[in-house]
Design a protein around this motif. Structure first.
Motif, PDB file in Angstrom:
ATOM      1  N   ALA A 211      -9.810  -9.223 107.405  1.00 52.49           N
ATOM      2  CA  ALA A 211     -10.742  -8.848 108.462  1.00 52.49           C
ATOM      3  C   ALA A 211     -10.478  -7.392 108.835  1.00 52.49           C
ATOM      4  O   ALA A 211      -9.428  -6.832 108.507  1.00 52.49           O
ATOM      5  N   ARG A 212     -11.423  -6.788 109.546  1.00 58.21           N
ATOM      6  CA  ARG A 212     -11.211  -5.395 109.979  1.00 58.21           C
ATOM      7  C   ARG A 212      -9.996  -5.287 110.898  1.00 58.21           C
ATOM      8  O   ARG A 212      -9.283  -4.295 110.887  1.00 58.21           O
ATOM      9  N   HIS A 213      -9.799  -6.326 111.725  1.00 55.06           N
ATOM     10  CA  HIS A 213      -8.664  -6.342 112.647  1.00 55.06           C
ATOM     11  C   HIS A 213      -7.949  -7.687 112.516  1.00 55.06           C
ATOM     12  O   HIS A 213      -8.596  -8.731 112.485  1.00 55.06           O
ATOM     13  N   GLU A 214      -6.614  -7.627 112.469  1.00 57.20           N
ATOM     14  CA  GLU A 214      -5.815  -8.845 112.414  1.00 57.20           C
ATOM     15  C   GLU A 214      -4.892  -8.863 113.623  1.00 57.20           C
ATOM     16  O   GLU A 214      -4.138  -7.920 113.849  1.00 57.20           O
ATOM     17  N   LEU A 215      -4.975  -9.921 114.405  1.00 53.99           N
ATOM     18  CA  LEU A 215      -4.147 -10.079 115.592  1.00 53.99           C
ATOM     19  C   LEU A 215      -3.234 -11.273 115.381  1.00 53.99           C
ATOM     20  O   LEU A 215      -3.710 -12.379 115.108  1.00 53.99           O
ATOM     21  N   ARG A 216      -1.941 -11.019 115.471  1.00 52.35           N
ATOM     22  CA  ARG A 216      -0.938 -12.078 115.335  1.00 52.35           C
ATOM     23  C   ARG A 216      -0.196 -12.210 116.657  1.00 52.35           C
ATOM     24  O   ARG A 216       0.556 -11.328 117.035  1.00 52.35           O
ATOM     25  N   LEU A 217      -0.425 -13.320 117.306  1.00 50.71           N
ATOM     26  CA  LEU A 217       0.228 -13.591 118.580  1.00 50.71           C
ATOM     27  C   LEU A 217       1.466 -14.430 118.320  1.00 50.71           C
ATOM     28  O   LEU A 217       1.390 -15.462 117.653  1.00 50.71           O
TER      29      LEU A 217
ATOM     30  N   GLY B 174     -16.310 -11.059 110.087  1.00 53.84           N
ATOM     31  CA  GLY B 174     -15.107 -10.484 109.484  1.00 53.84           C
ATOM     32  C   GLY B 174     -14.462  -9.395 110.318  1.00 53.84           C
ATOM     33  O   GLY B 174     -13.622  -8.651 109.832  1.00 53.84           O
ATOM     34  N   GLY B 175     -14.821  -9.320 111.594  1.00 56.17           N
ATOM     35  CA  GLY B 175     -14.273  -8.283 112.453  1.00 56.17           C
ATOM     36  C   GLY B 175     -12.868  -8.569 112.949  1.00 56.17           C
ATOM     37  O   GLY B 175     -12.072  -7.658 113.126  1.00 56.17           O
ATOM     38  N   LEU B 176     -12.543  -9.829 113.159  1.00 57.83           N
ATOM     39  CA  LEU B 176     -11.249 -10.183 113.735  1.00 57.83           C
ATOM     40  C   LEU B 176     -10.732 -11.470 113.112  1.00 57.83           C
ATOM     41  O   LEU B 176     -11.485 -12.438 112.942  1.00 57.83           O
ATOM     42  N   GLU B 177      -9.454 -11.459 112.804  1.00 61.66           N
ATOM     43  CA  GLU B 177      -8.780 -12.666 112.341  1.00 61.66           C
ATOM     44  C   GLU B 177      -7.578 -12.902 113.249  1.00 61.66           C
ATOM     45  O   GLU B 177      -6.790 -11.988 113.494  1.00 61.66           O
ATOM     46  N   LEU B 178      -7.474 -14.111 113.771  1.00 60.03           N
ATOM     47  CA  LEU B 178      -6.319 -14.516 114.576  1.00 60.03           C
ATOM     48  C   LEU B 178      -5.386 -15.312 113.690  1.00 60.03           C
ATOM     49  O   LEU B 178      -5.811 -16.219 112.980  1.00 60.03           O
ATOM     50  N   ARG B 179      -4.111 -14.933 113.742  1.00 63.99           N
ATOM     51  CA  ARG B 179      -3.103 -15.658 112.966  1.00 63.99           C
ATOM     52  C   ARG B 179      -1.874 -15.834 113.842  1.00 63.99           C
ATOM     53  O   ARG B 179      -1.275 -14.853 114.278  1.00 63.99           O
ATOM     54  N   PRO B 180      -1.481 -17.077 114.099  1.00 62.01           N
ATOM     55  CA  PRO B 180      -0.260 -17.270 114.873  1.00 62.01           C
ATOM     56  C   PRO B 180       0.947 -16.892 114.027  1.00 62.01           C
ATOM     57  O   PRO B 180       0.911 -16.961 112.801  1.00 62.01           O
TER      58      PRO B 180
ATOM     59  N   CYS C 216      11.837 -10.604 120.924  1.00 61.83           N
ATOM     60  CA  CYS C 216      12.054 -11.600 121.978  1.00 61.83           C
ATOM     61  C   CYS C 216      12.386 -10.974 123.329  1.00 61.83           C
ATOM     62  O   CYS C 216      11.980 -11.486 124.374  1.00 61.83           O
ATOM     63  N   ALA C 217      13.104  -9.878 123.333  1.00 62.72           N
ATOM     64  CA  ALA C 217      13.473  -9.230 124.591  1.00 62.72           C
ATOM     65  C   ALA C 217      12.271  -8.587 125.269  1.00 62.72           C
ATOM     66  O   ALA C 217      12.343  -8.221 126.444  1.00 62.72           O
ATOM     67  N   CYS C 218      11.170  -8.458 124.538  1.00 58.10           N
ATOM     68  CA  CYS C 218       9.963  -7.818 125.064  1.00 58.10           C
ATOM     69  C   CYS C 218       8.789  -8.788 125.082  1.00 58.10           C
ATOM     70  O   CYS C 218       7.636  -8.394 124.905  1.00 58.10           O
ATOM     71  N   ALA C 219       9.074 -10.062 125.261  1.00 57.51           N
ATOM     72  CA  ALA C 219       8.044 -11.096 125.198  1.00 57.51           C
ATOM     73  C   ALA C 219       7.103 -11.014 126.400  1.00 57.51           C
ATOM     74  O   ALA C 219       7.516 -10.538 127.462  1.00 57.51           O
ATOM     75  N   PRO C 220       5.873 -11.473 126.215  1.00 59.61           N
ATOM     76  CA  PRO C 220       5.235 -11.922 124.976  1.00 59.61           C
ATOM     77  C   PRO C 220       4.793 -10.736 124.123  1.00 59.61           C
ATOM     78  O   PRO C 220       4.463  -9.672 124.643  1.00 59.61           O
ATOM     79  N   ALA C 221       4.802 -10.965 122.824  1.00 59.15           N
ATOM     80  CA  ALA C 221       4.494  -9.895 121.883  1.00 59.15           C
ATOM     81  C   ALA C 221       3.396 -10.310 120.918  1.00 59.15           C
ATOM     82  O   ALA C 221       3.186 -11.495 120.665  1.00 59.15           O
ATOM     83  N   LEU C 222       2.726  -9.302 120.393  1.00 63.42           N
ATOM     84  CA  LEU C 222       1.727  -9.543 119.360  1.00 63.42           C
ATOM     85  C   LEU C 222       1.670  -8.339 118.437  1.00 63.42           C
ATOM     86  O   LEU C 222       2.147  -7.252 118.780  1.00 63.42           O
ATOM     87  N   LEU C 223       1.112  -8.566 117.271  1.00 63.91           N
ATOM     88  CA  LEU C 223       0.828  -7.493 116.321  1.00 63.91           C
ATOM     89  C   LEU C 223      -0.680  -7.364 116.232  1.00 63.91           C
ATOM     90  O   LEU C 223      -1.376  -8.358 116.042  1.00 63.91           O
ATOM     91  N   LEU C 224      -1.178  -6.151 116.373  1.00 66.43           N
ATOM     92  CA  LEU C 224      -2.590  -5.880 116.135  1.00 66.43           C
ATOM     93  C   LEU C 224      -2.646  -4.847 115.032  1.00 66.43           C
ATOM     94  O   LEU C 224      -2.137  -3.725 115.198  1.00 66.43           O
ATOM     95  N   ASP C 225      -3.200  -5.239 113.905  1.00 67.14           N
ATOM     96  CA  ASP C 225      -3.295  -4.366 112.733  1.00 67.14           C
ATOM     97  C   ASP C 225      -1.936  -3.790 112.357  1.00 67.14           C
ATOM     98  O   ASP C 225      -1.809  -2.618 112.010  1.00 67.14           O
ATOM     99  N   GLY C 226      -0.900  -4.637 112.466  1.00 63.51           N
ATOM    100  CA  GLY C 226       0.442  -4.252 112.055  1.00 63.51           C
ATOM    101  C   GLY C 226       1.229  -3.480 113.099  1.00 63.51           C
ATOM    102  O   GLY C 226       2.389  -3.158 112.885  1.00 63.51           O
ATOM    103  N   GLU C 227       0.631  -3.194 114.246  1.00 60.04           N
ATOM    104  CA  GLU C 227       1.321  -2.459 115.311  1.00 60.04           C
ATOM    105  C   GLU C 227       1.797  -3.433 116.389  1.00 60.04           C
ATOM    106  O   GLU C 227       1.014  -4.216 116.924  1.00 60.04           O
ATOM    107  N   LEU C 228       3.089  -3.353 116.701  1.00 61.12           N
ATOM    108  CA  LEU C 228       3.686  -4.234 117.695  1.00 61.12           C
ATOM    109  C   LEU C 228       3.277  -3.812 119.100  1.00 61.12           C
ATOM    110  O   LEU C 228       3.336  -2.639 119.453  1.00 61.12           O
TER     111      LEU C 228
END
Length: 161
Positions: A74-80, A113-119, A126-138
């Motif tokens: 997808a154009r953007h991938e978000l991993r929570l 195809g604009g956004l894909e969510l992947r757990p 962990c010390a900075c929770a909650p965290a996610l990656l958007l397009d590979g950026e933490l």
């Protein structure tokens, strides 16, 4: 979907580069994904034959490692992150917000195809929770406002967030 002639020749060159390498299957699969953005299912028979494996064995490797994709990204991938530390700091509320804002399940892709969510089950932040990656950026210590801003940024770029 069948491979294009260009994809076939690029995959054949990559197979040739990795075929003699001990344990070359994983490096090959990564190389194919780096080159094409995904590992097309139509490439499986040639890869299996080159490594003297069954197609089921190659597909087993592809399905075991969650980073391999069978379709273009997808154009953007978000991993929570859904691991315990992030859950204890509010990732479930963020997941609910994502579902409500995008209409997608925890692991889903928008129709355009604009956004894909992947757990993901640990980002090592962990010390900075909650965290996610958007397009590979933490992104760390994400709250509802930060999540909304990230999604708005995707929309500004023409993605369907």
């Amino acid at each position: 979907m069948p491979l294009t002639t260009e994809q076939q020749s690029r995959i054949a060159a990559l197979v040739s580069d990795h075929q003699a390498q001990p344990g070359g299957l994983l490096p090959l699969l990564h190389a194919v994904q780096d080159e094409l953005g995904h590992v097309p299912d139509a490439a499986t028979p040639d890869i299996a034959r080159a490594f003297r494996l069954s197609q089921a064995e190659v597909r087993g490797v592809l399905s075991f490692y969650h980073d391999f994709r069978g379709e273009p990204p997808a154009r953007h991938e978000l991993r929570l992150c859904r691991a315990e530390a992030c859950q204890s700091m509010g990732s479930e509320a963020l997941a609910q917000r994502l579902r409500a804002r995008t209409g997608l399940d925890d692991a889903g892709r928008s129709a355009d195809g604009g956004l894909e969510l992947r757990p993901v089950y640990c980002l090592g932040a962990c010390a900075c929770a909650p965290a996610l990656l958007l397009d590979g950026e933490l992104h760390a210590r994400v709250d509802a406002a930060a999540l909304d801003a990230l999604l708005a940024g995707c929309l500004e770029e023409g993605g369907a967030c």
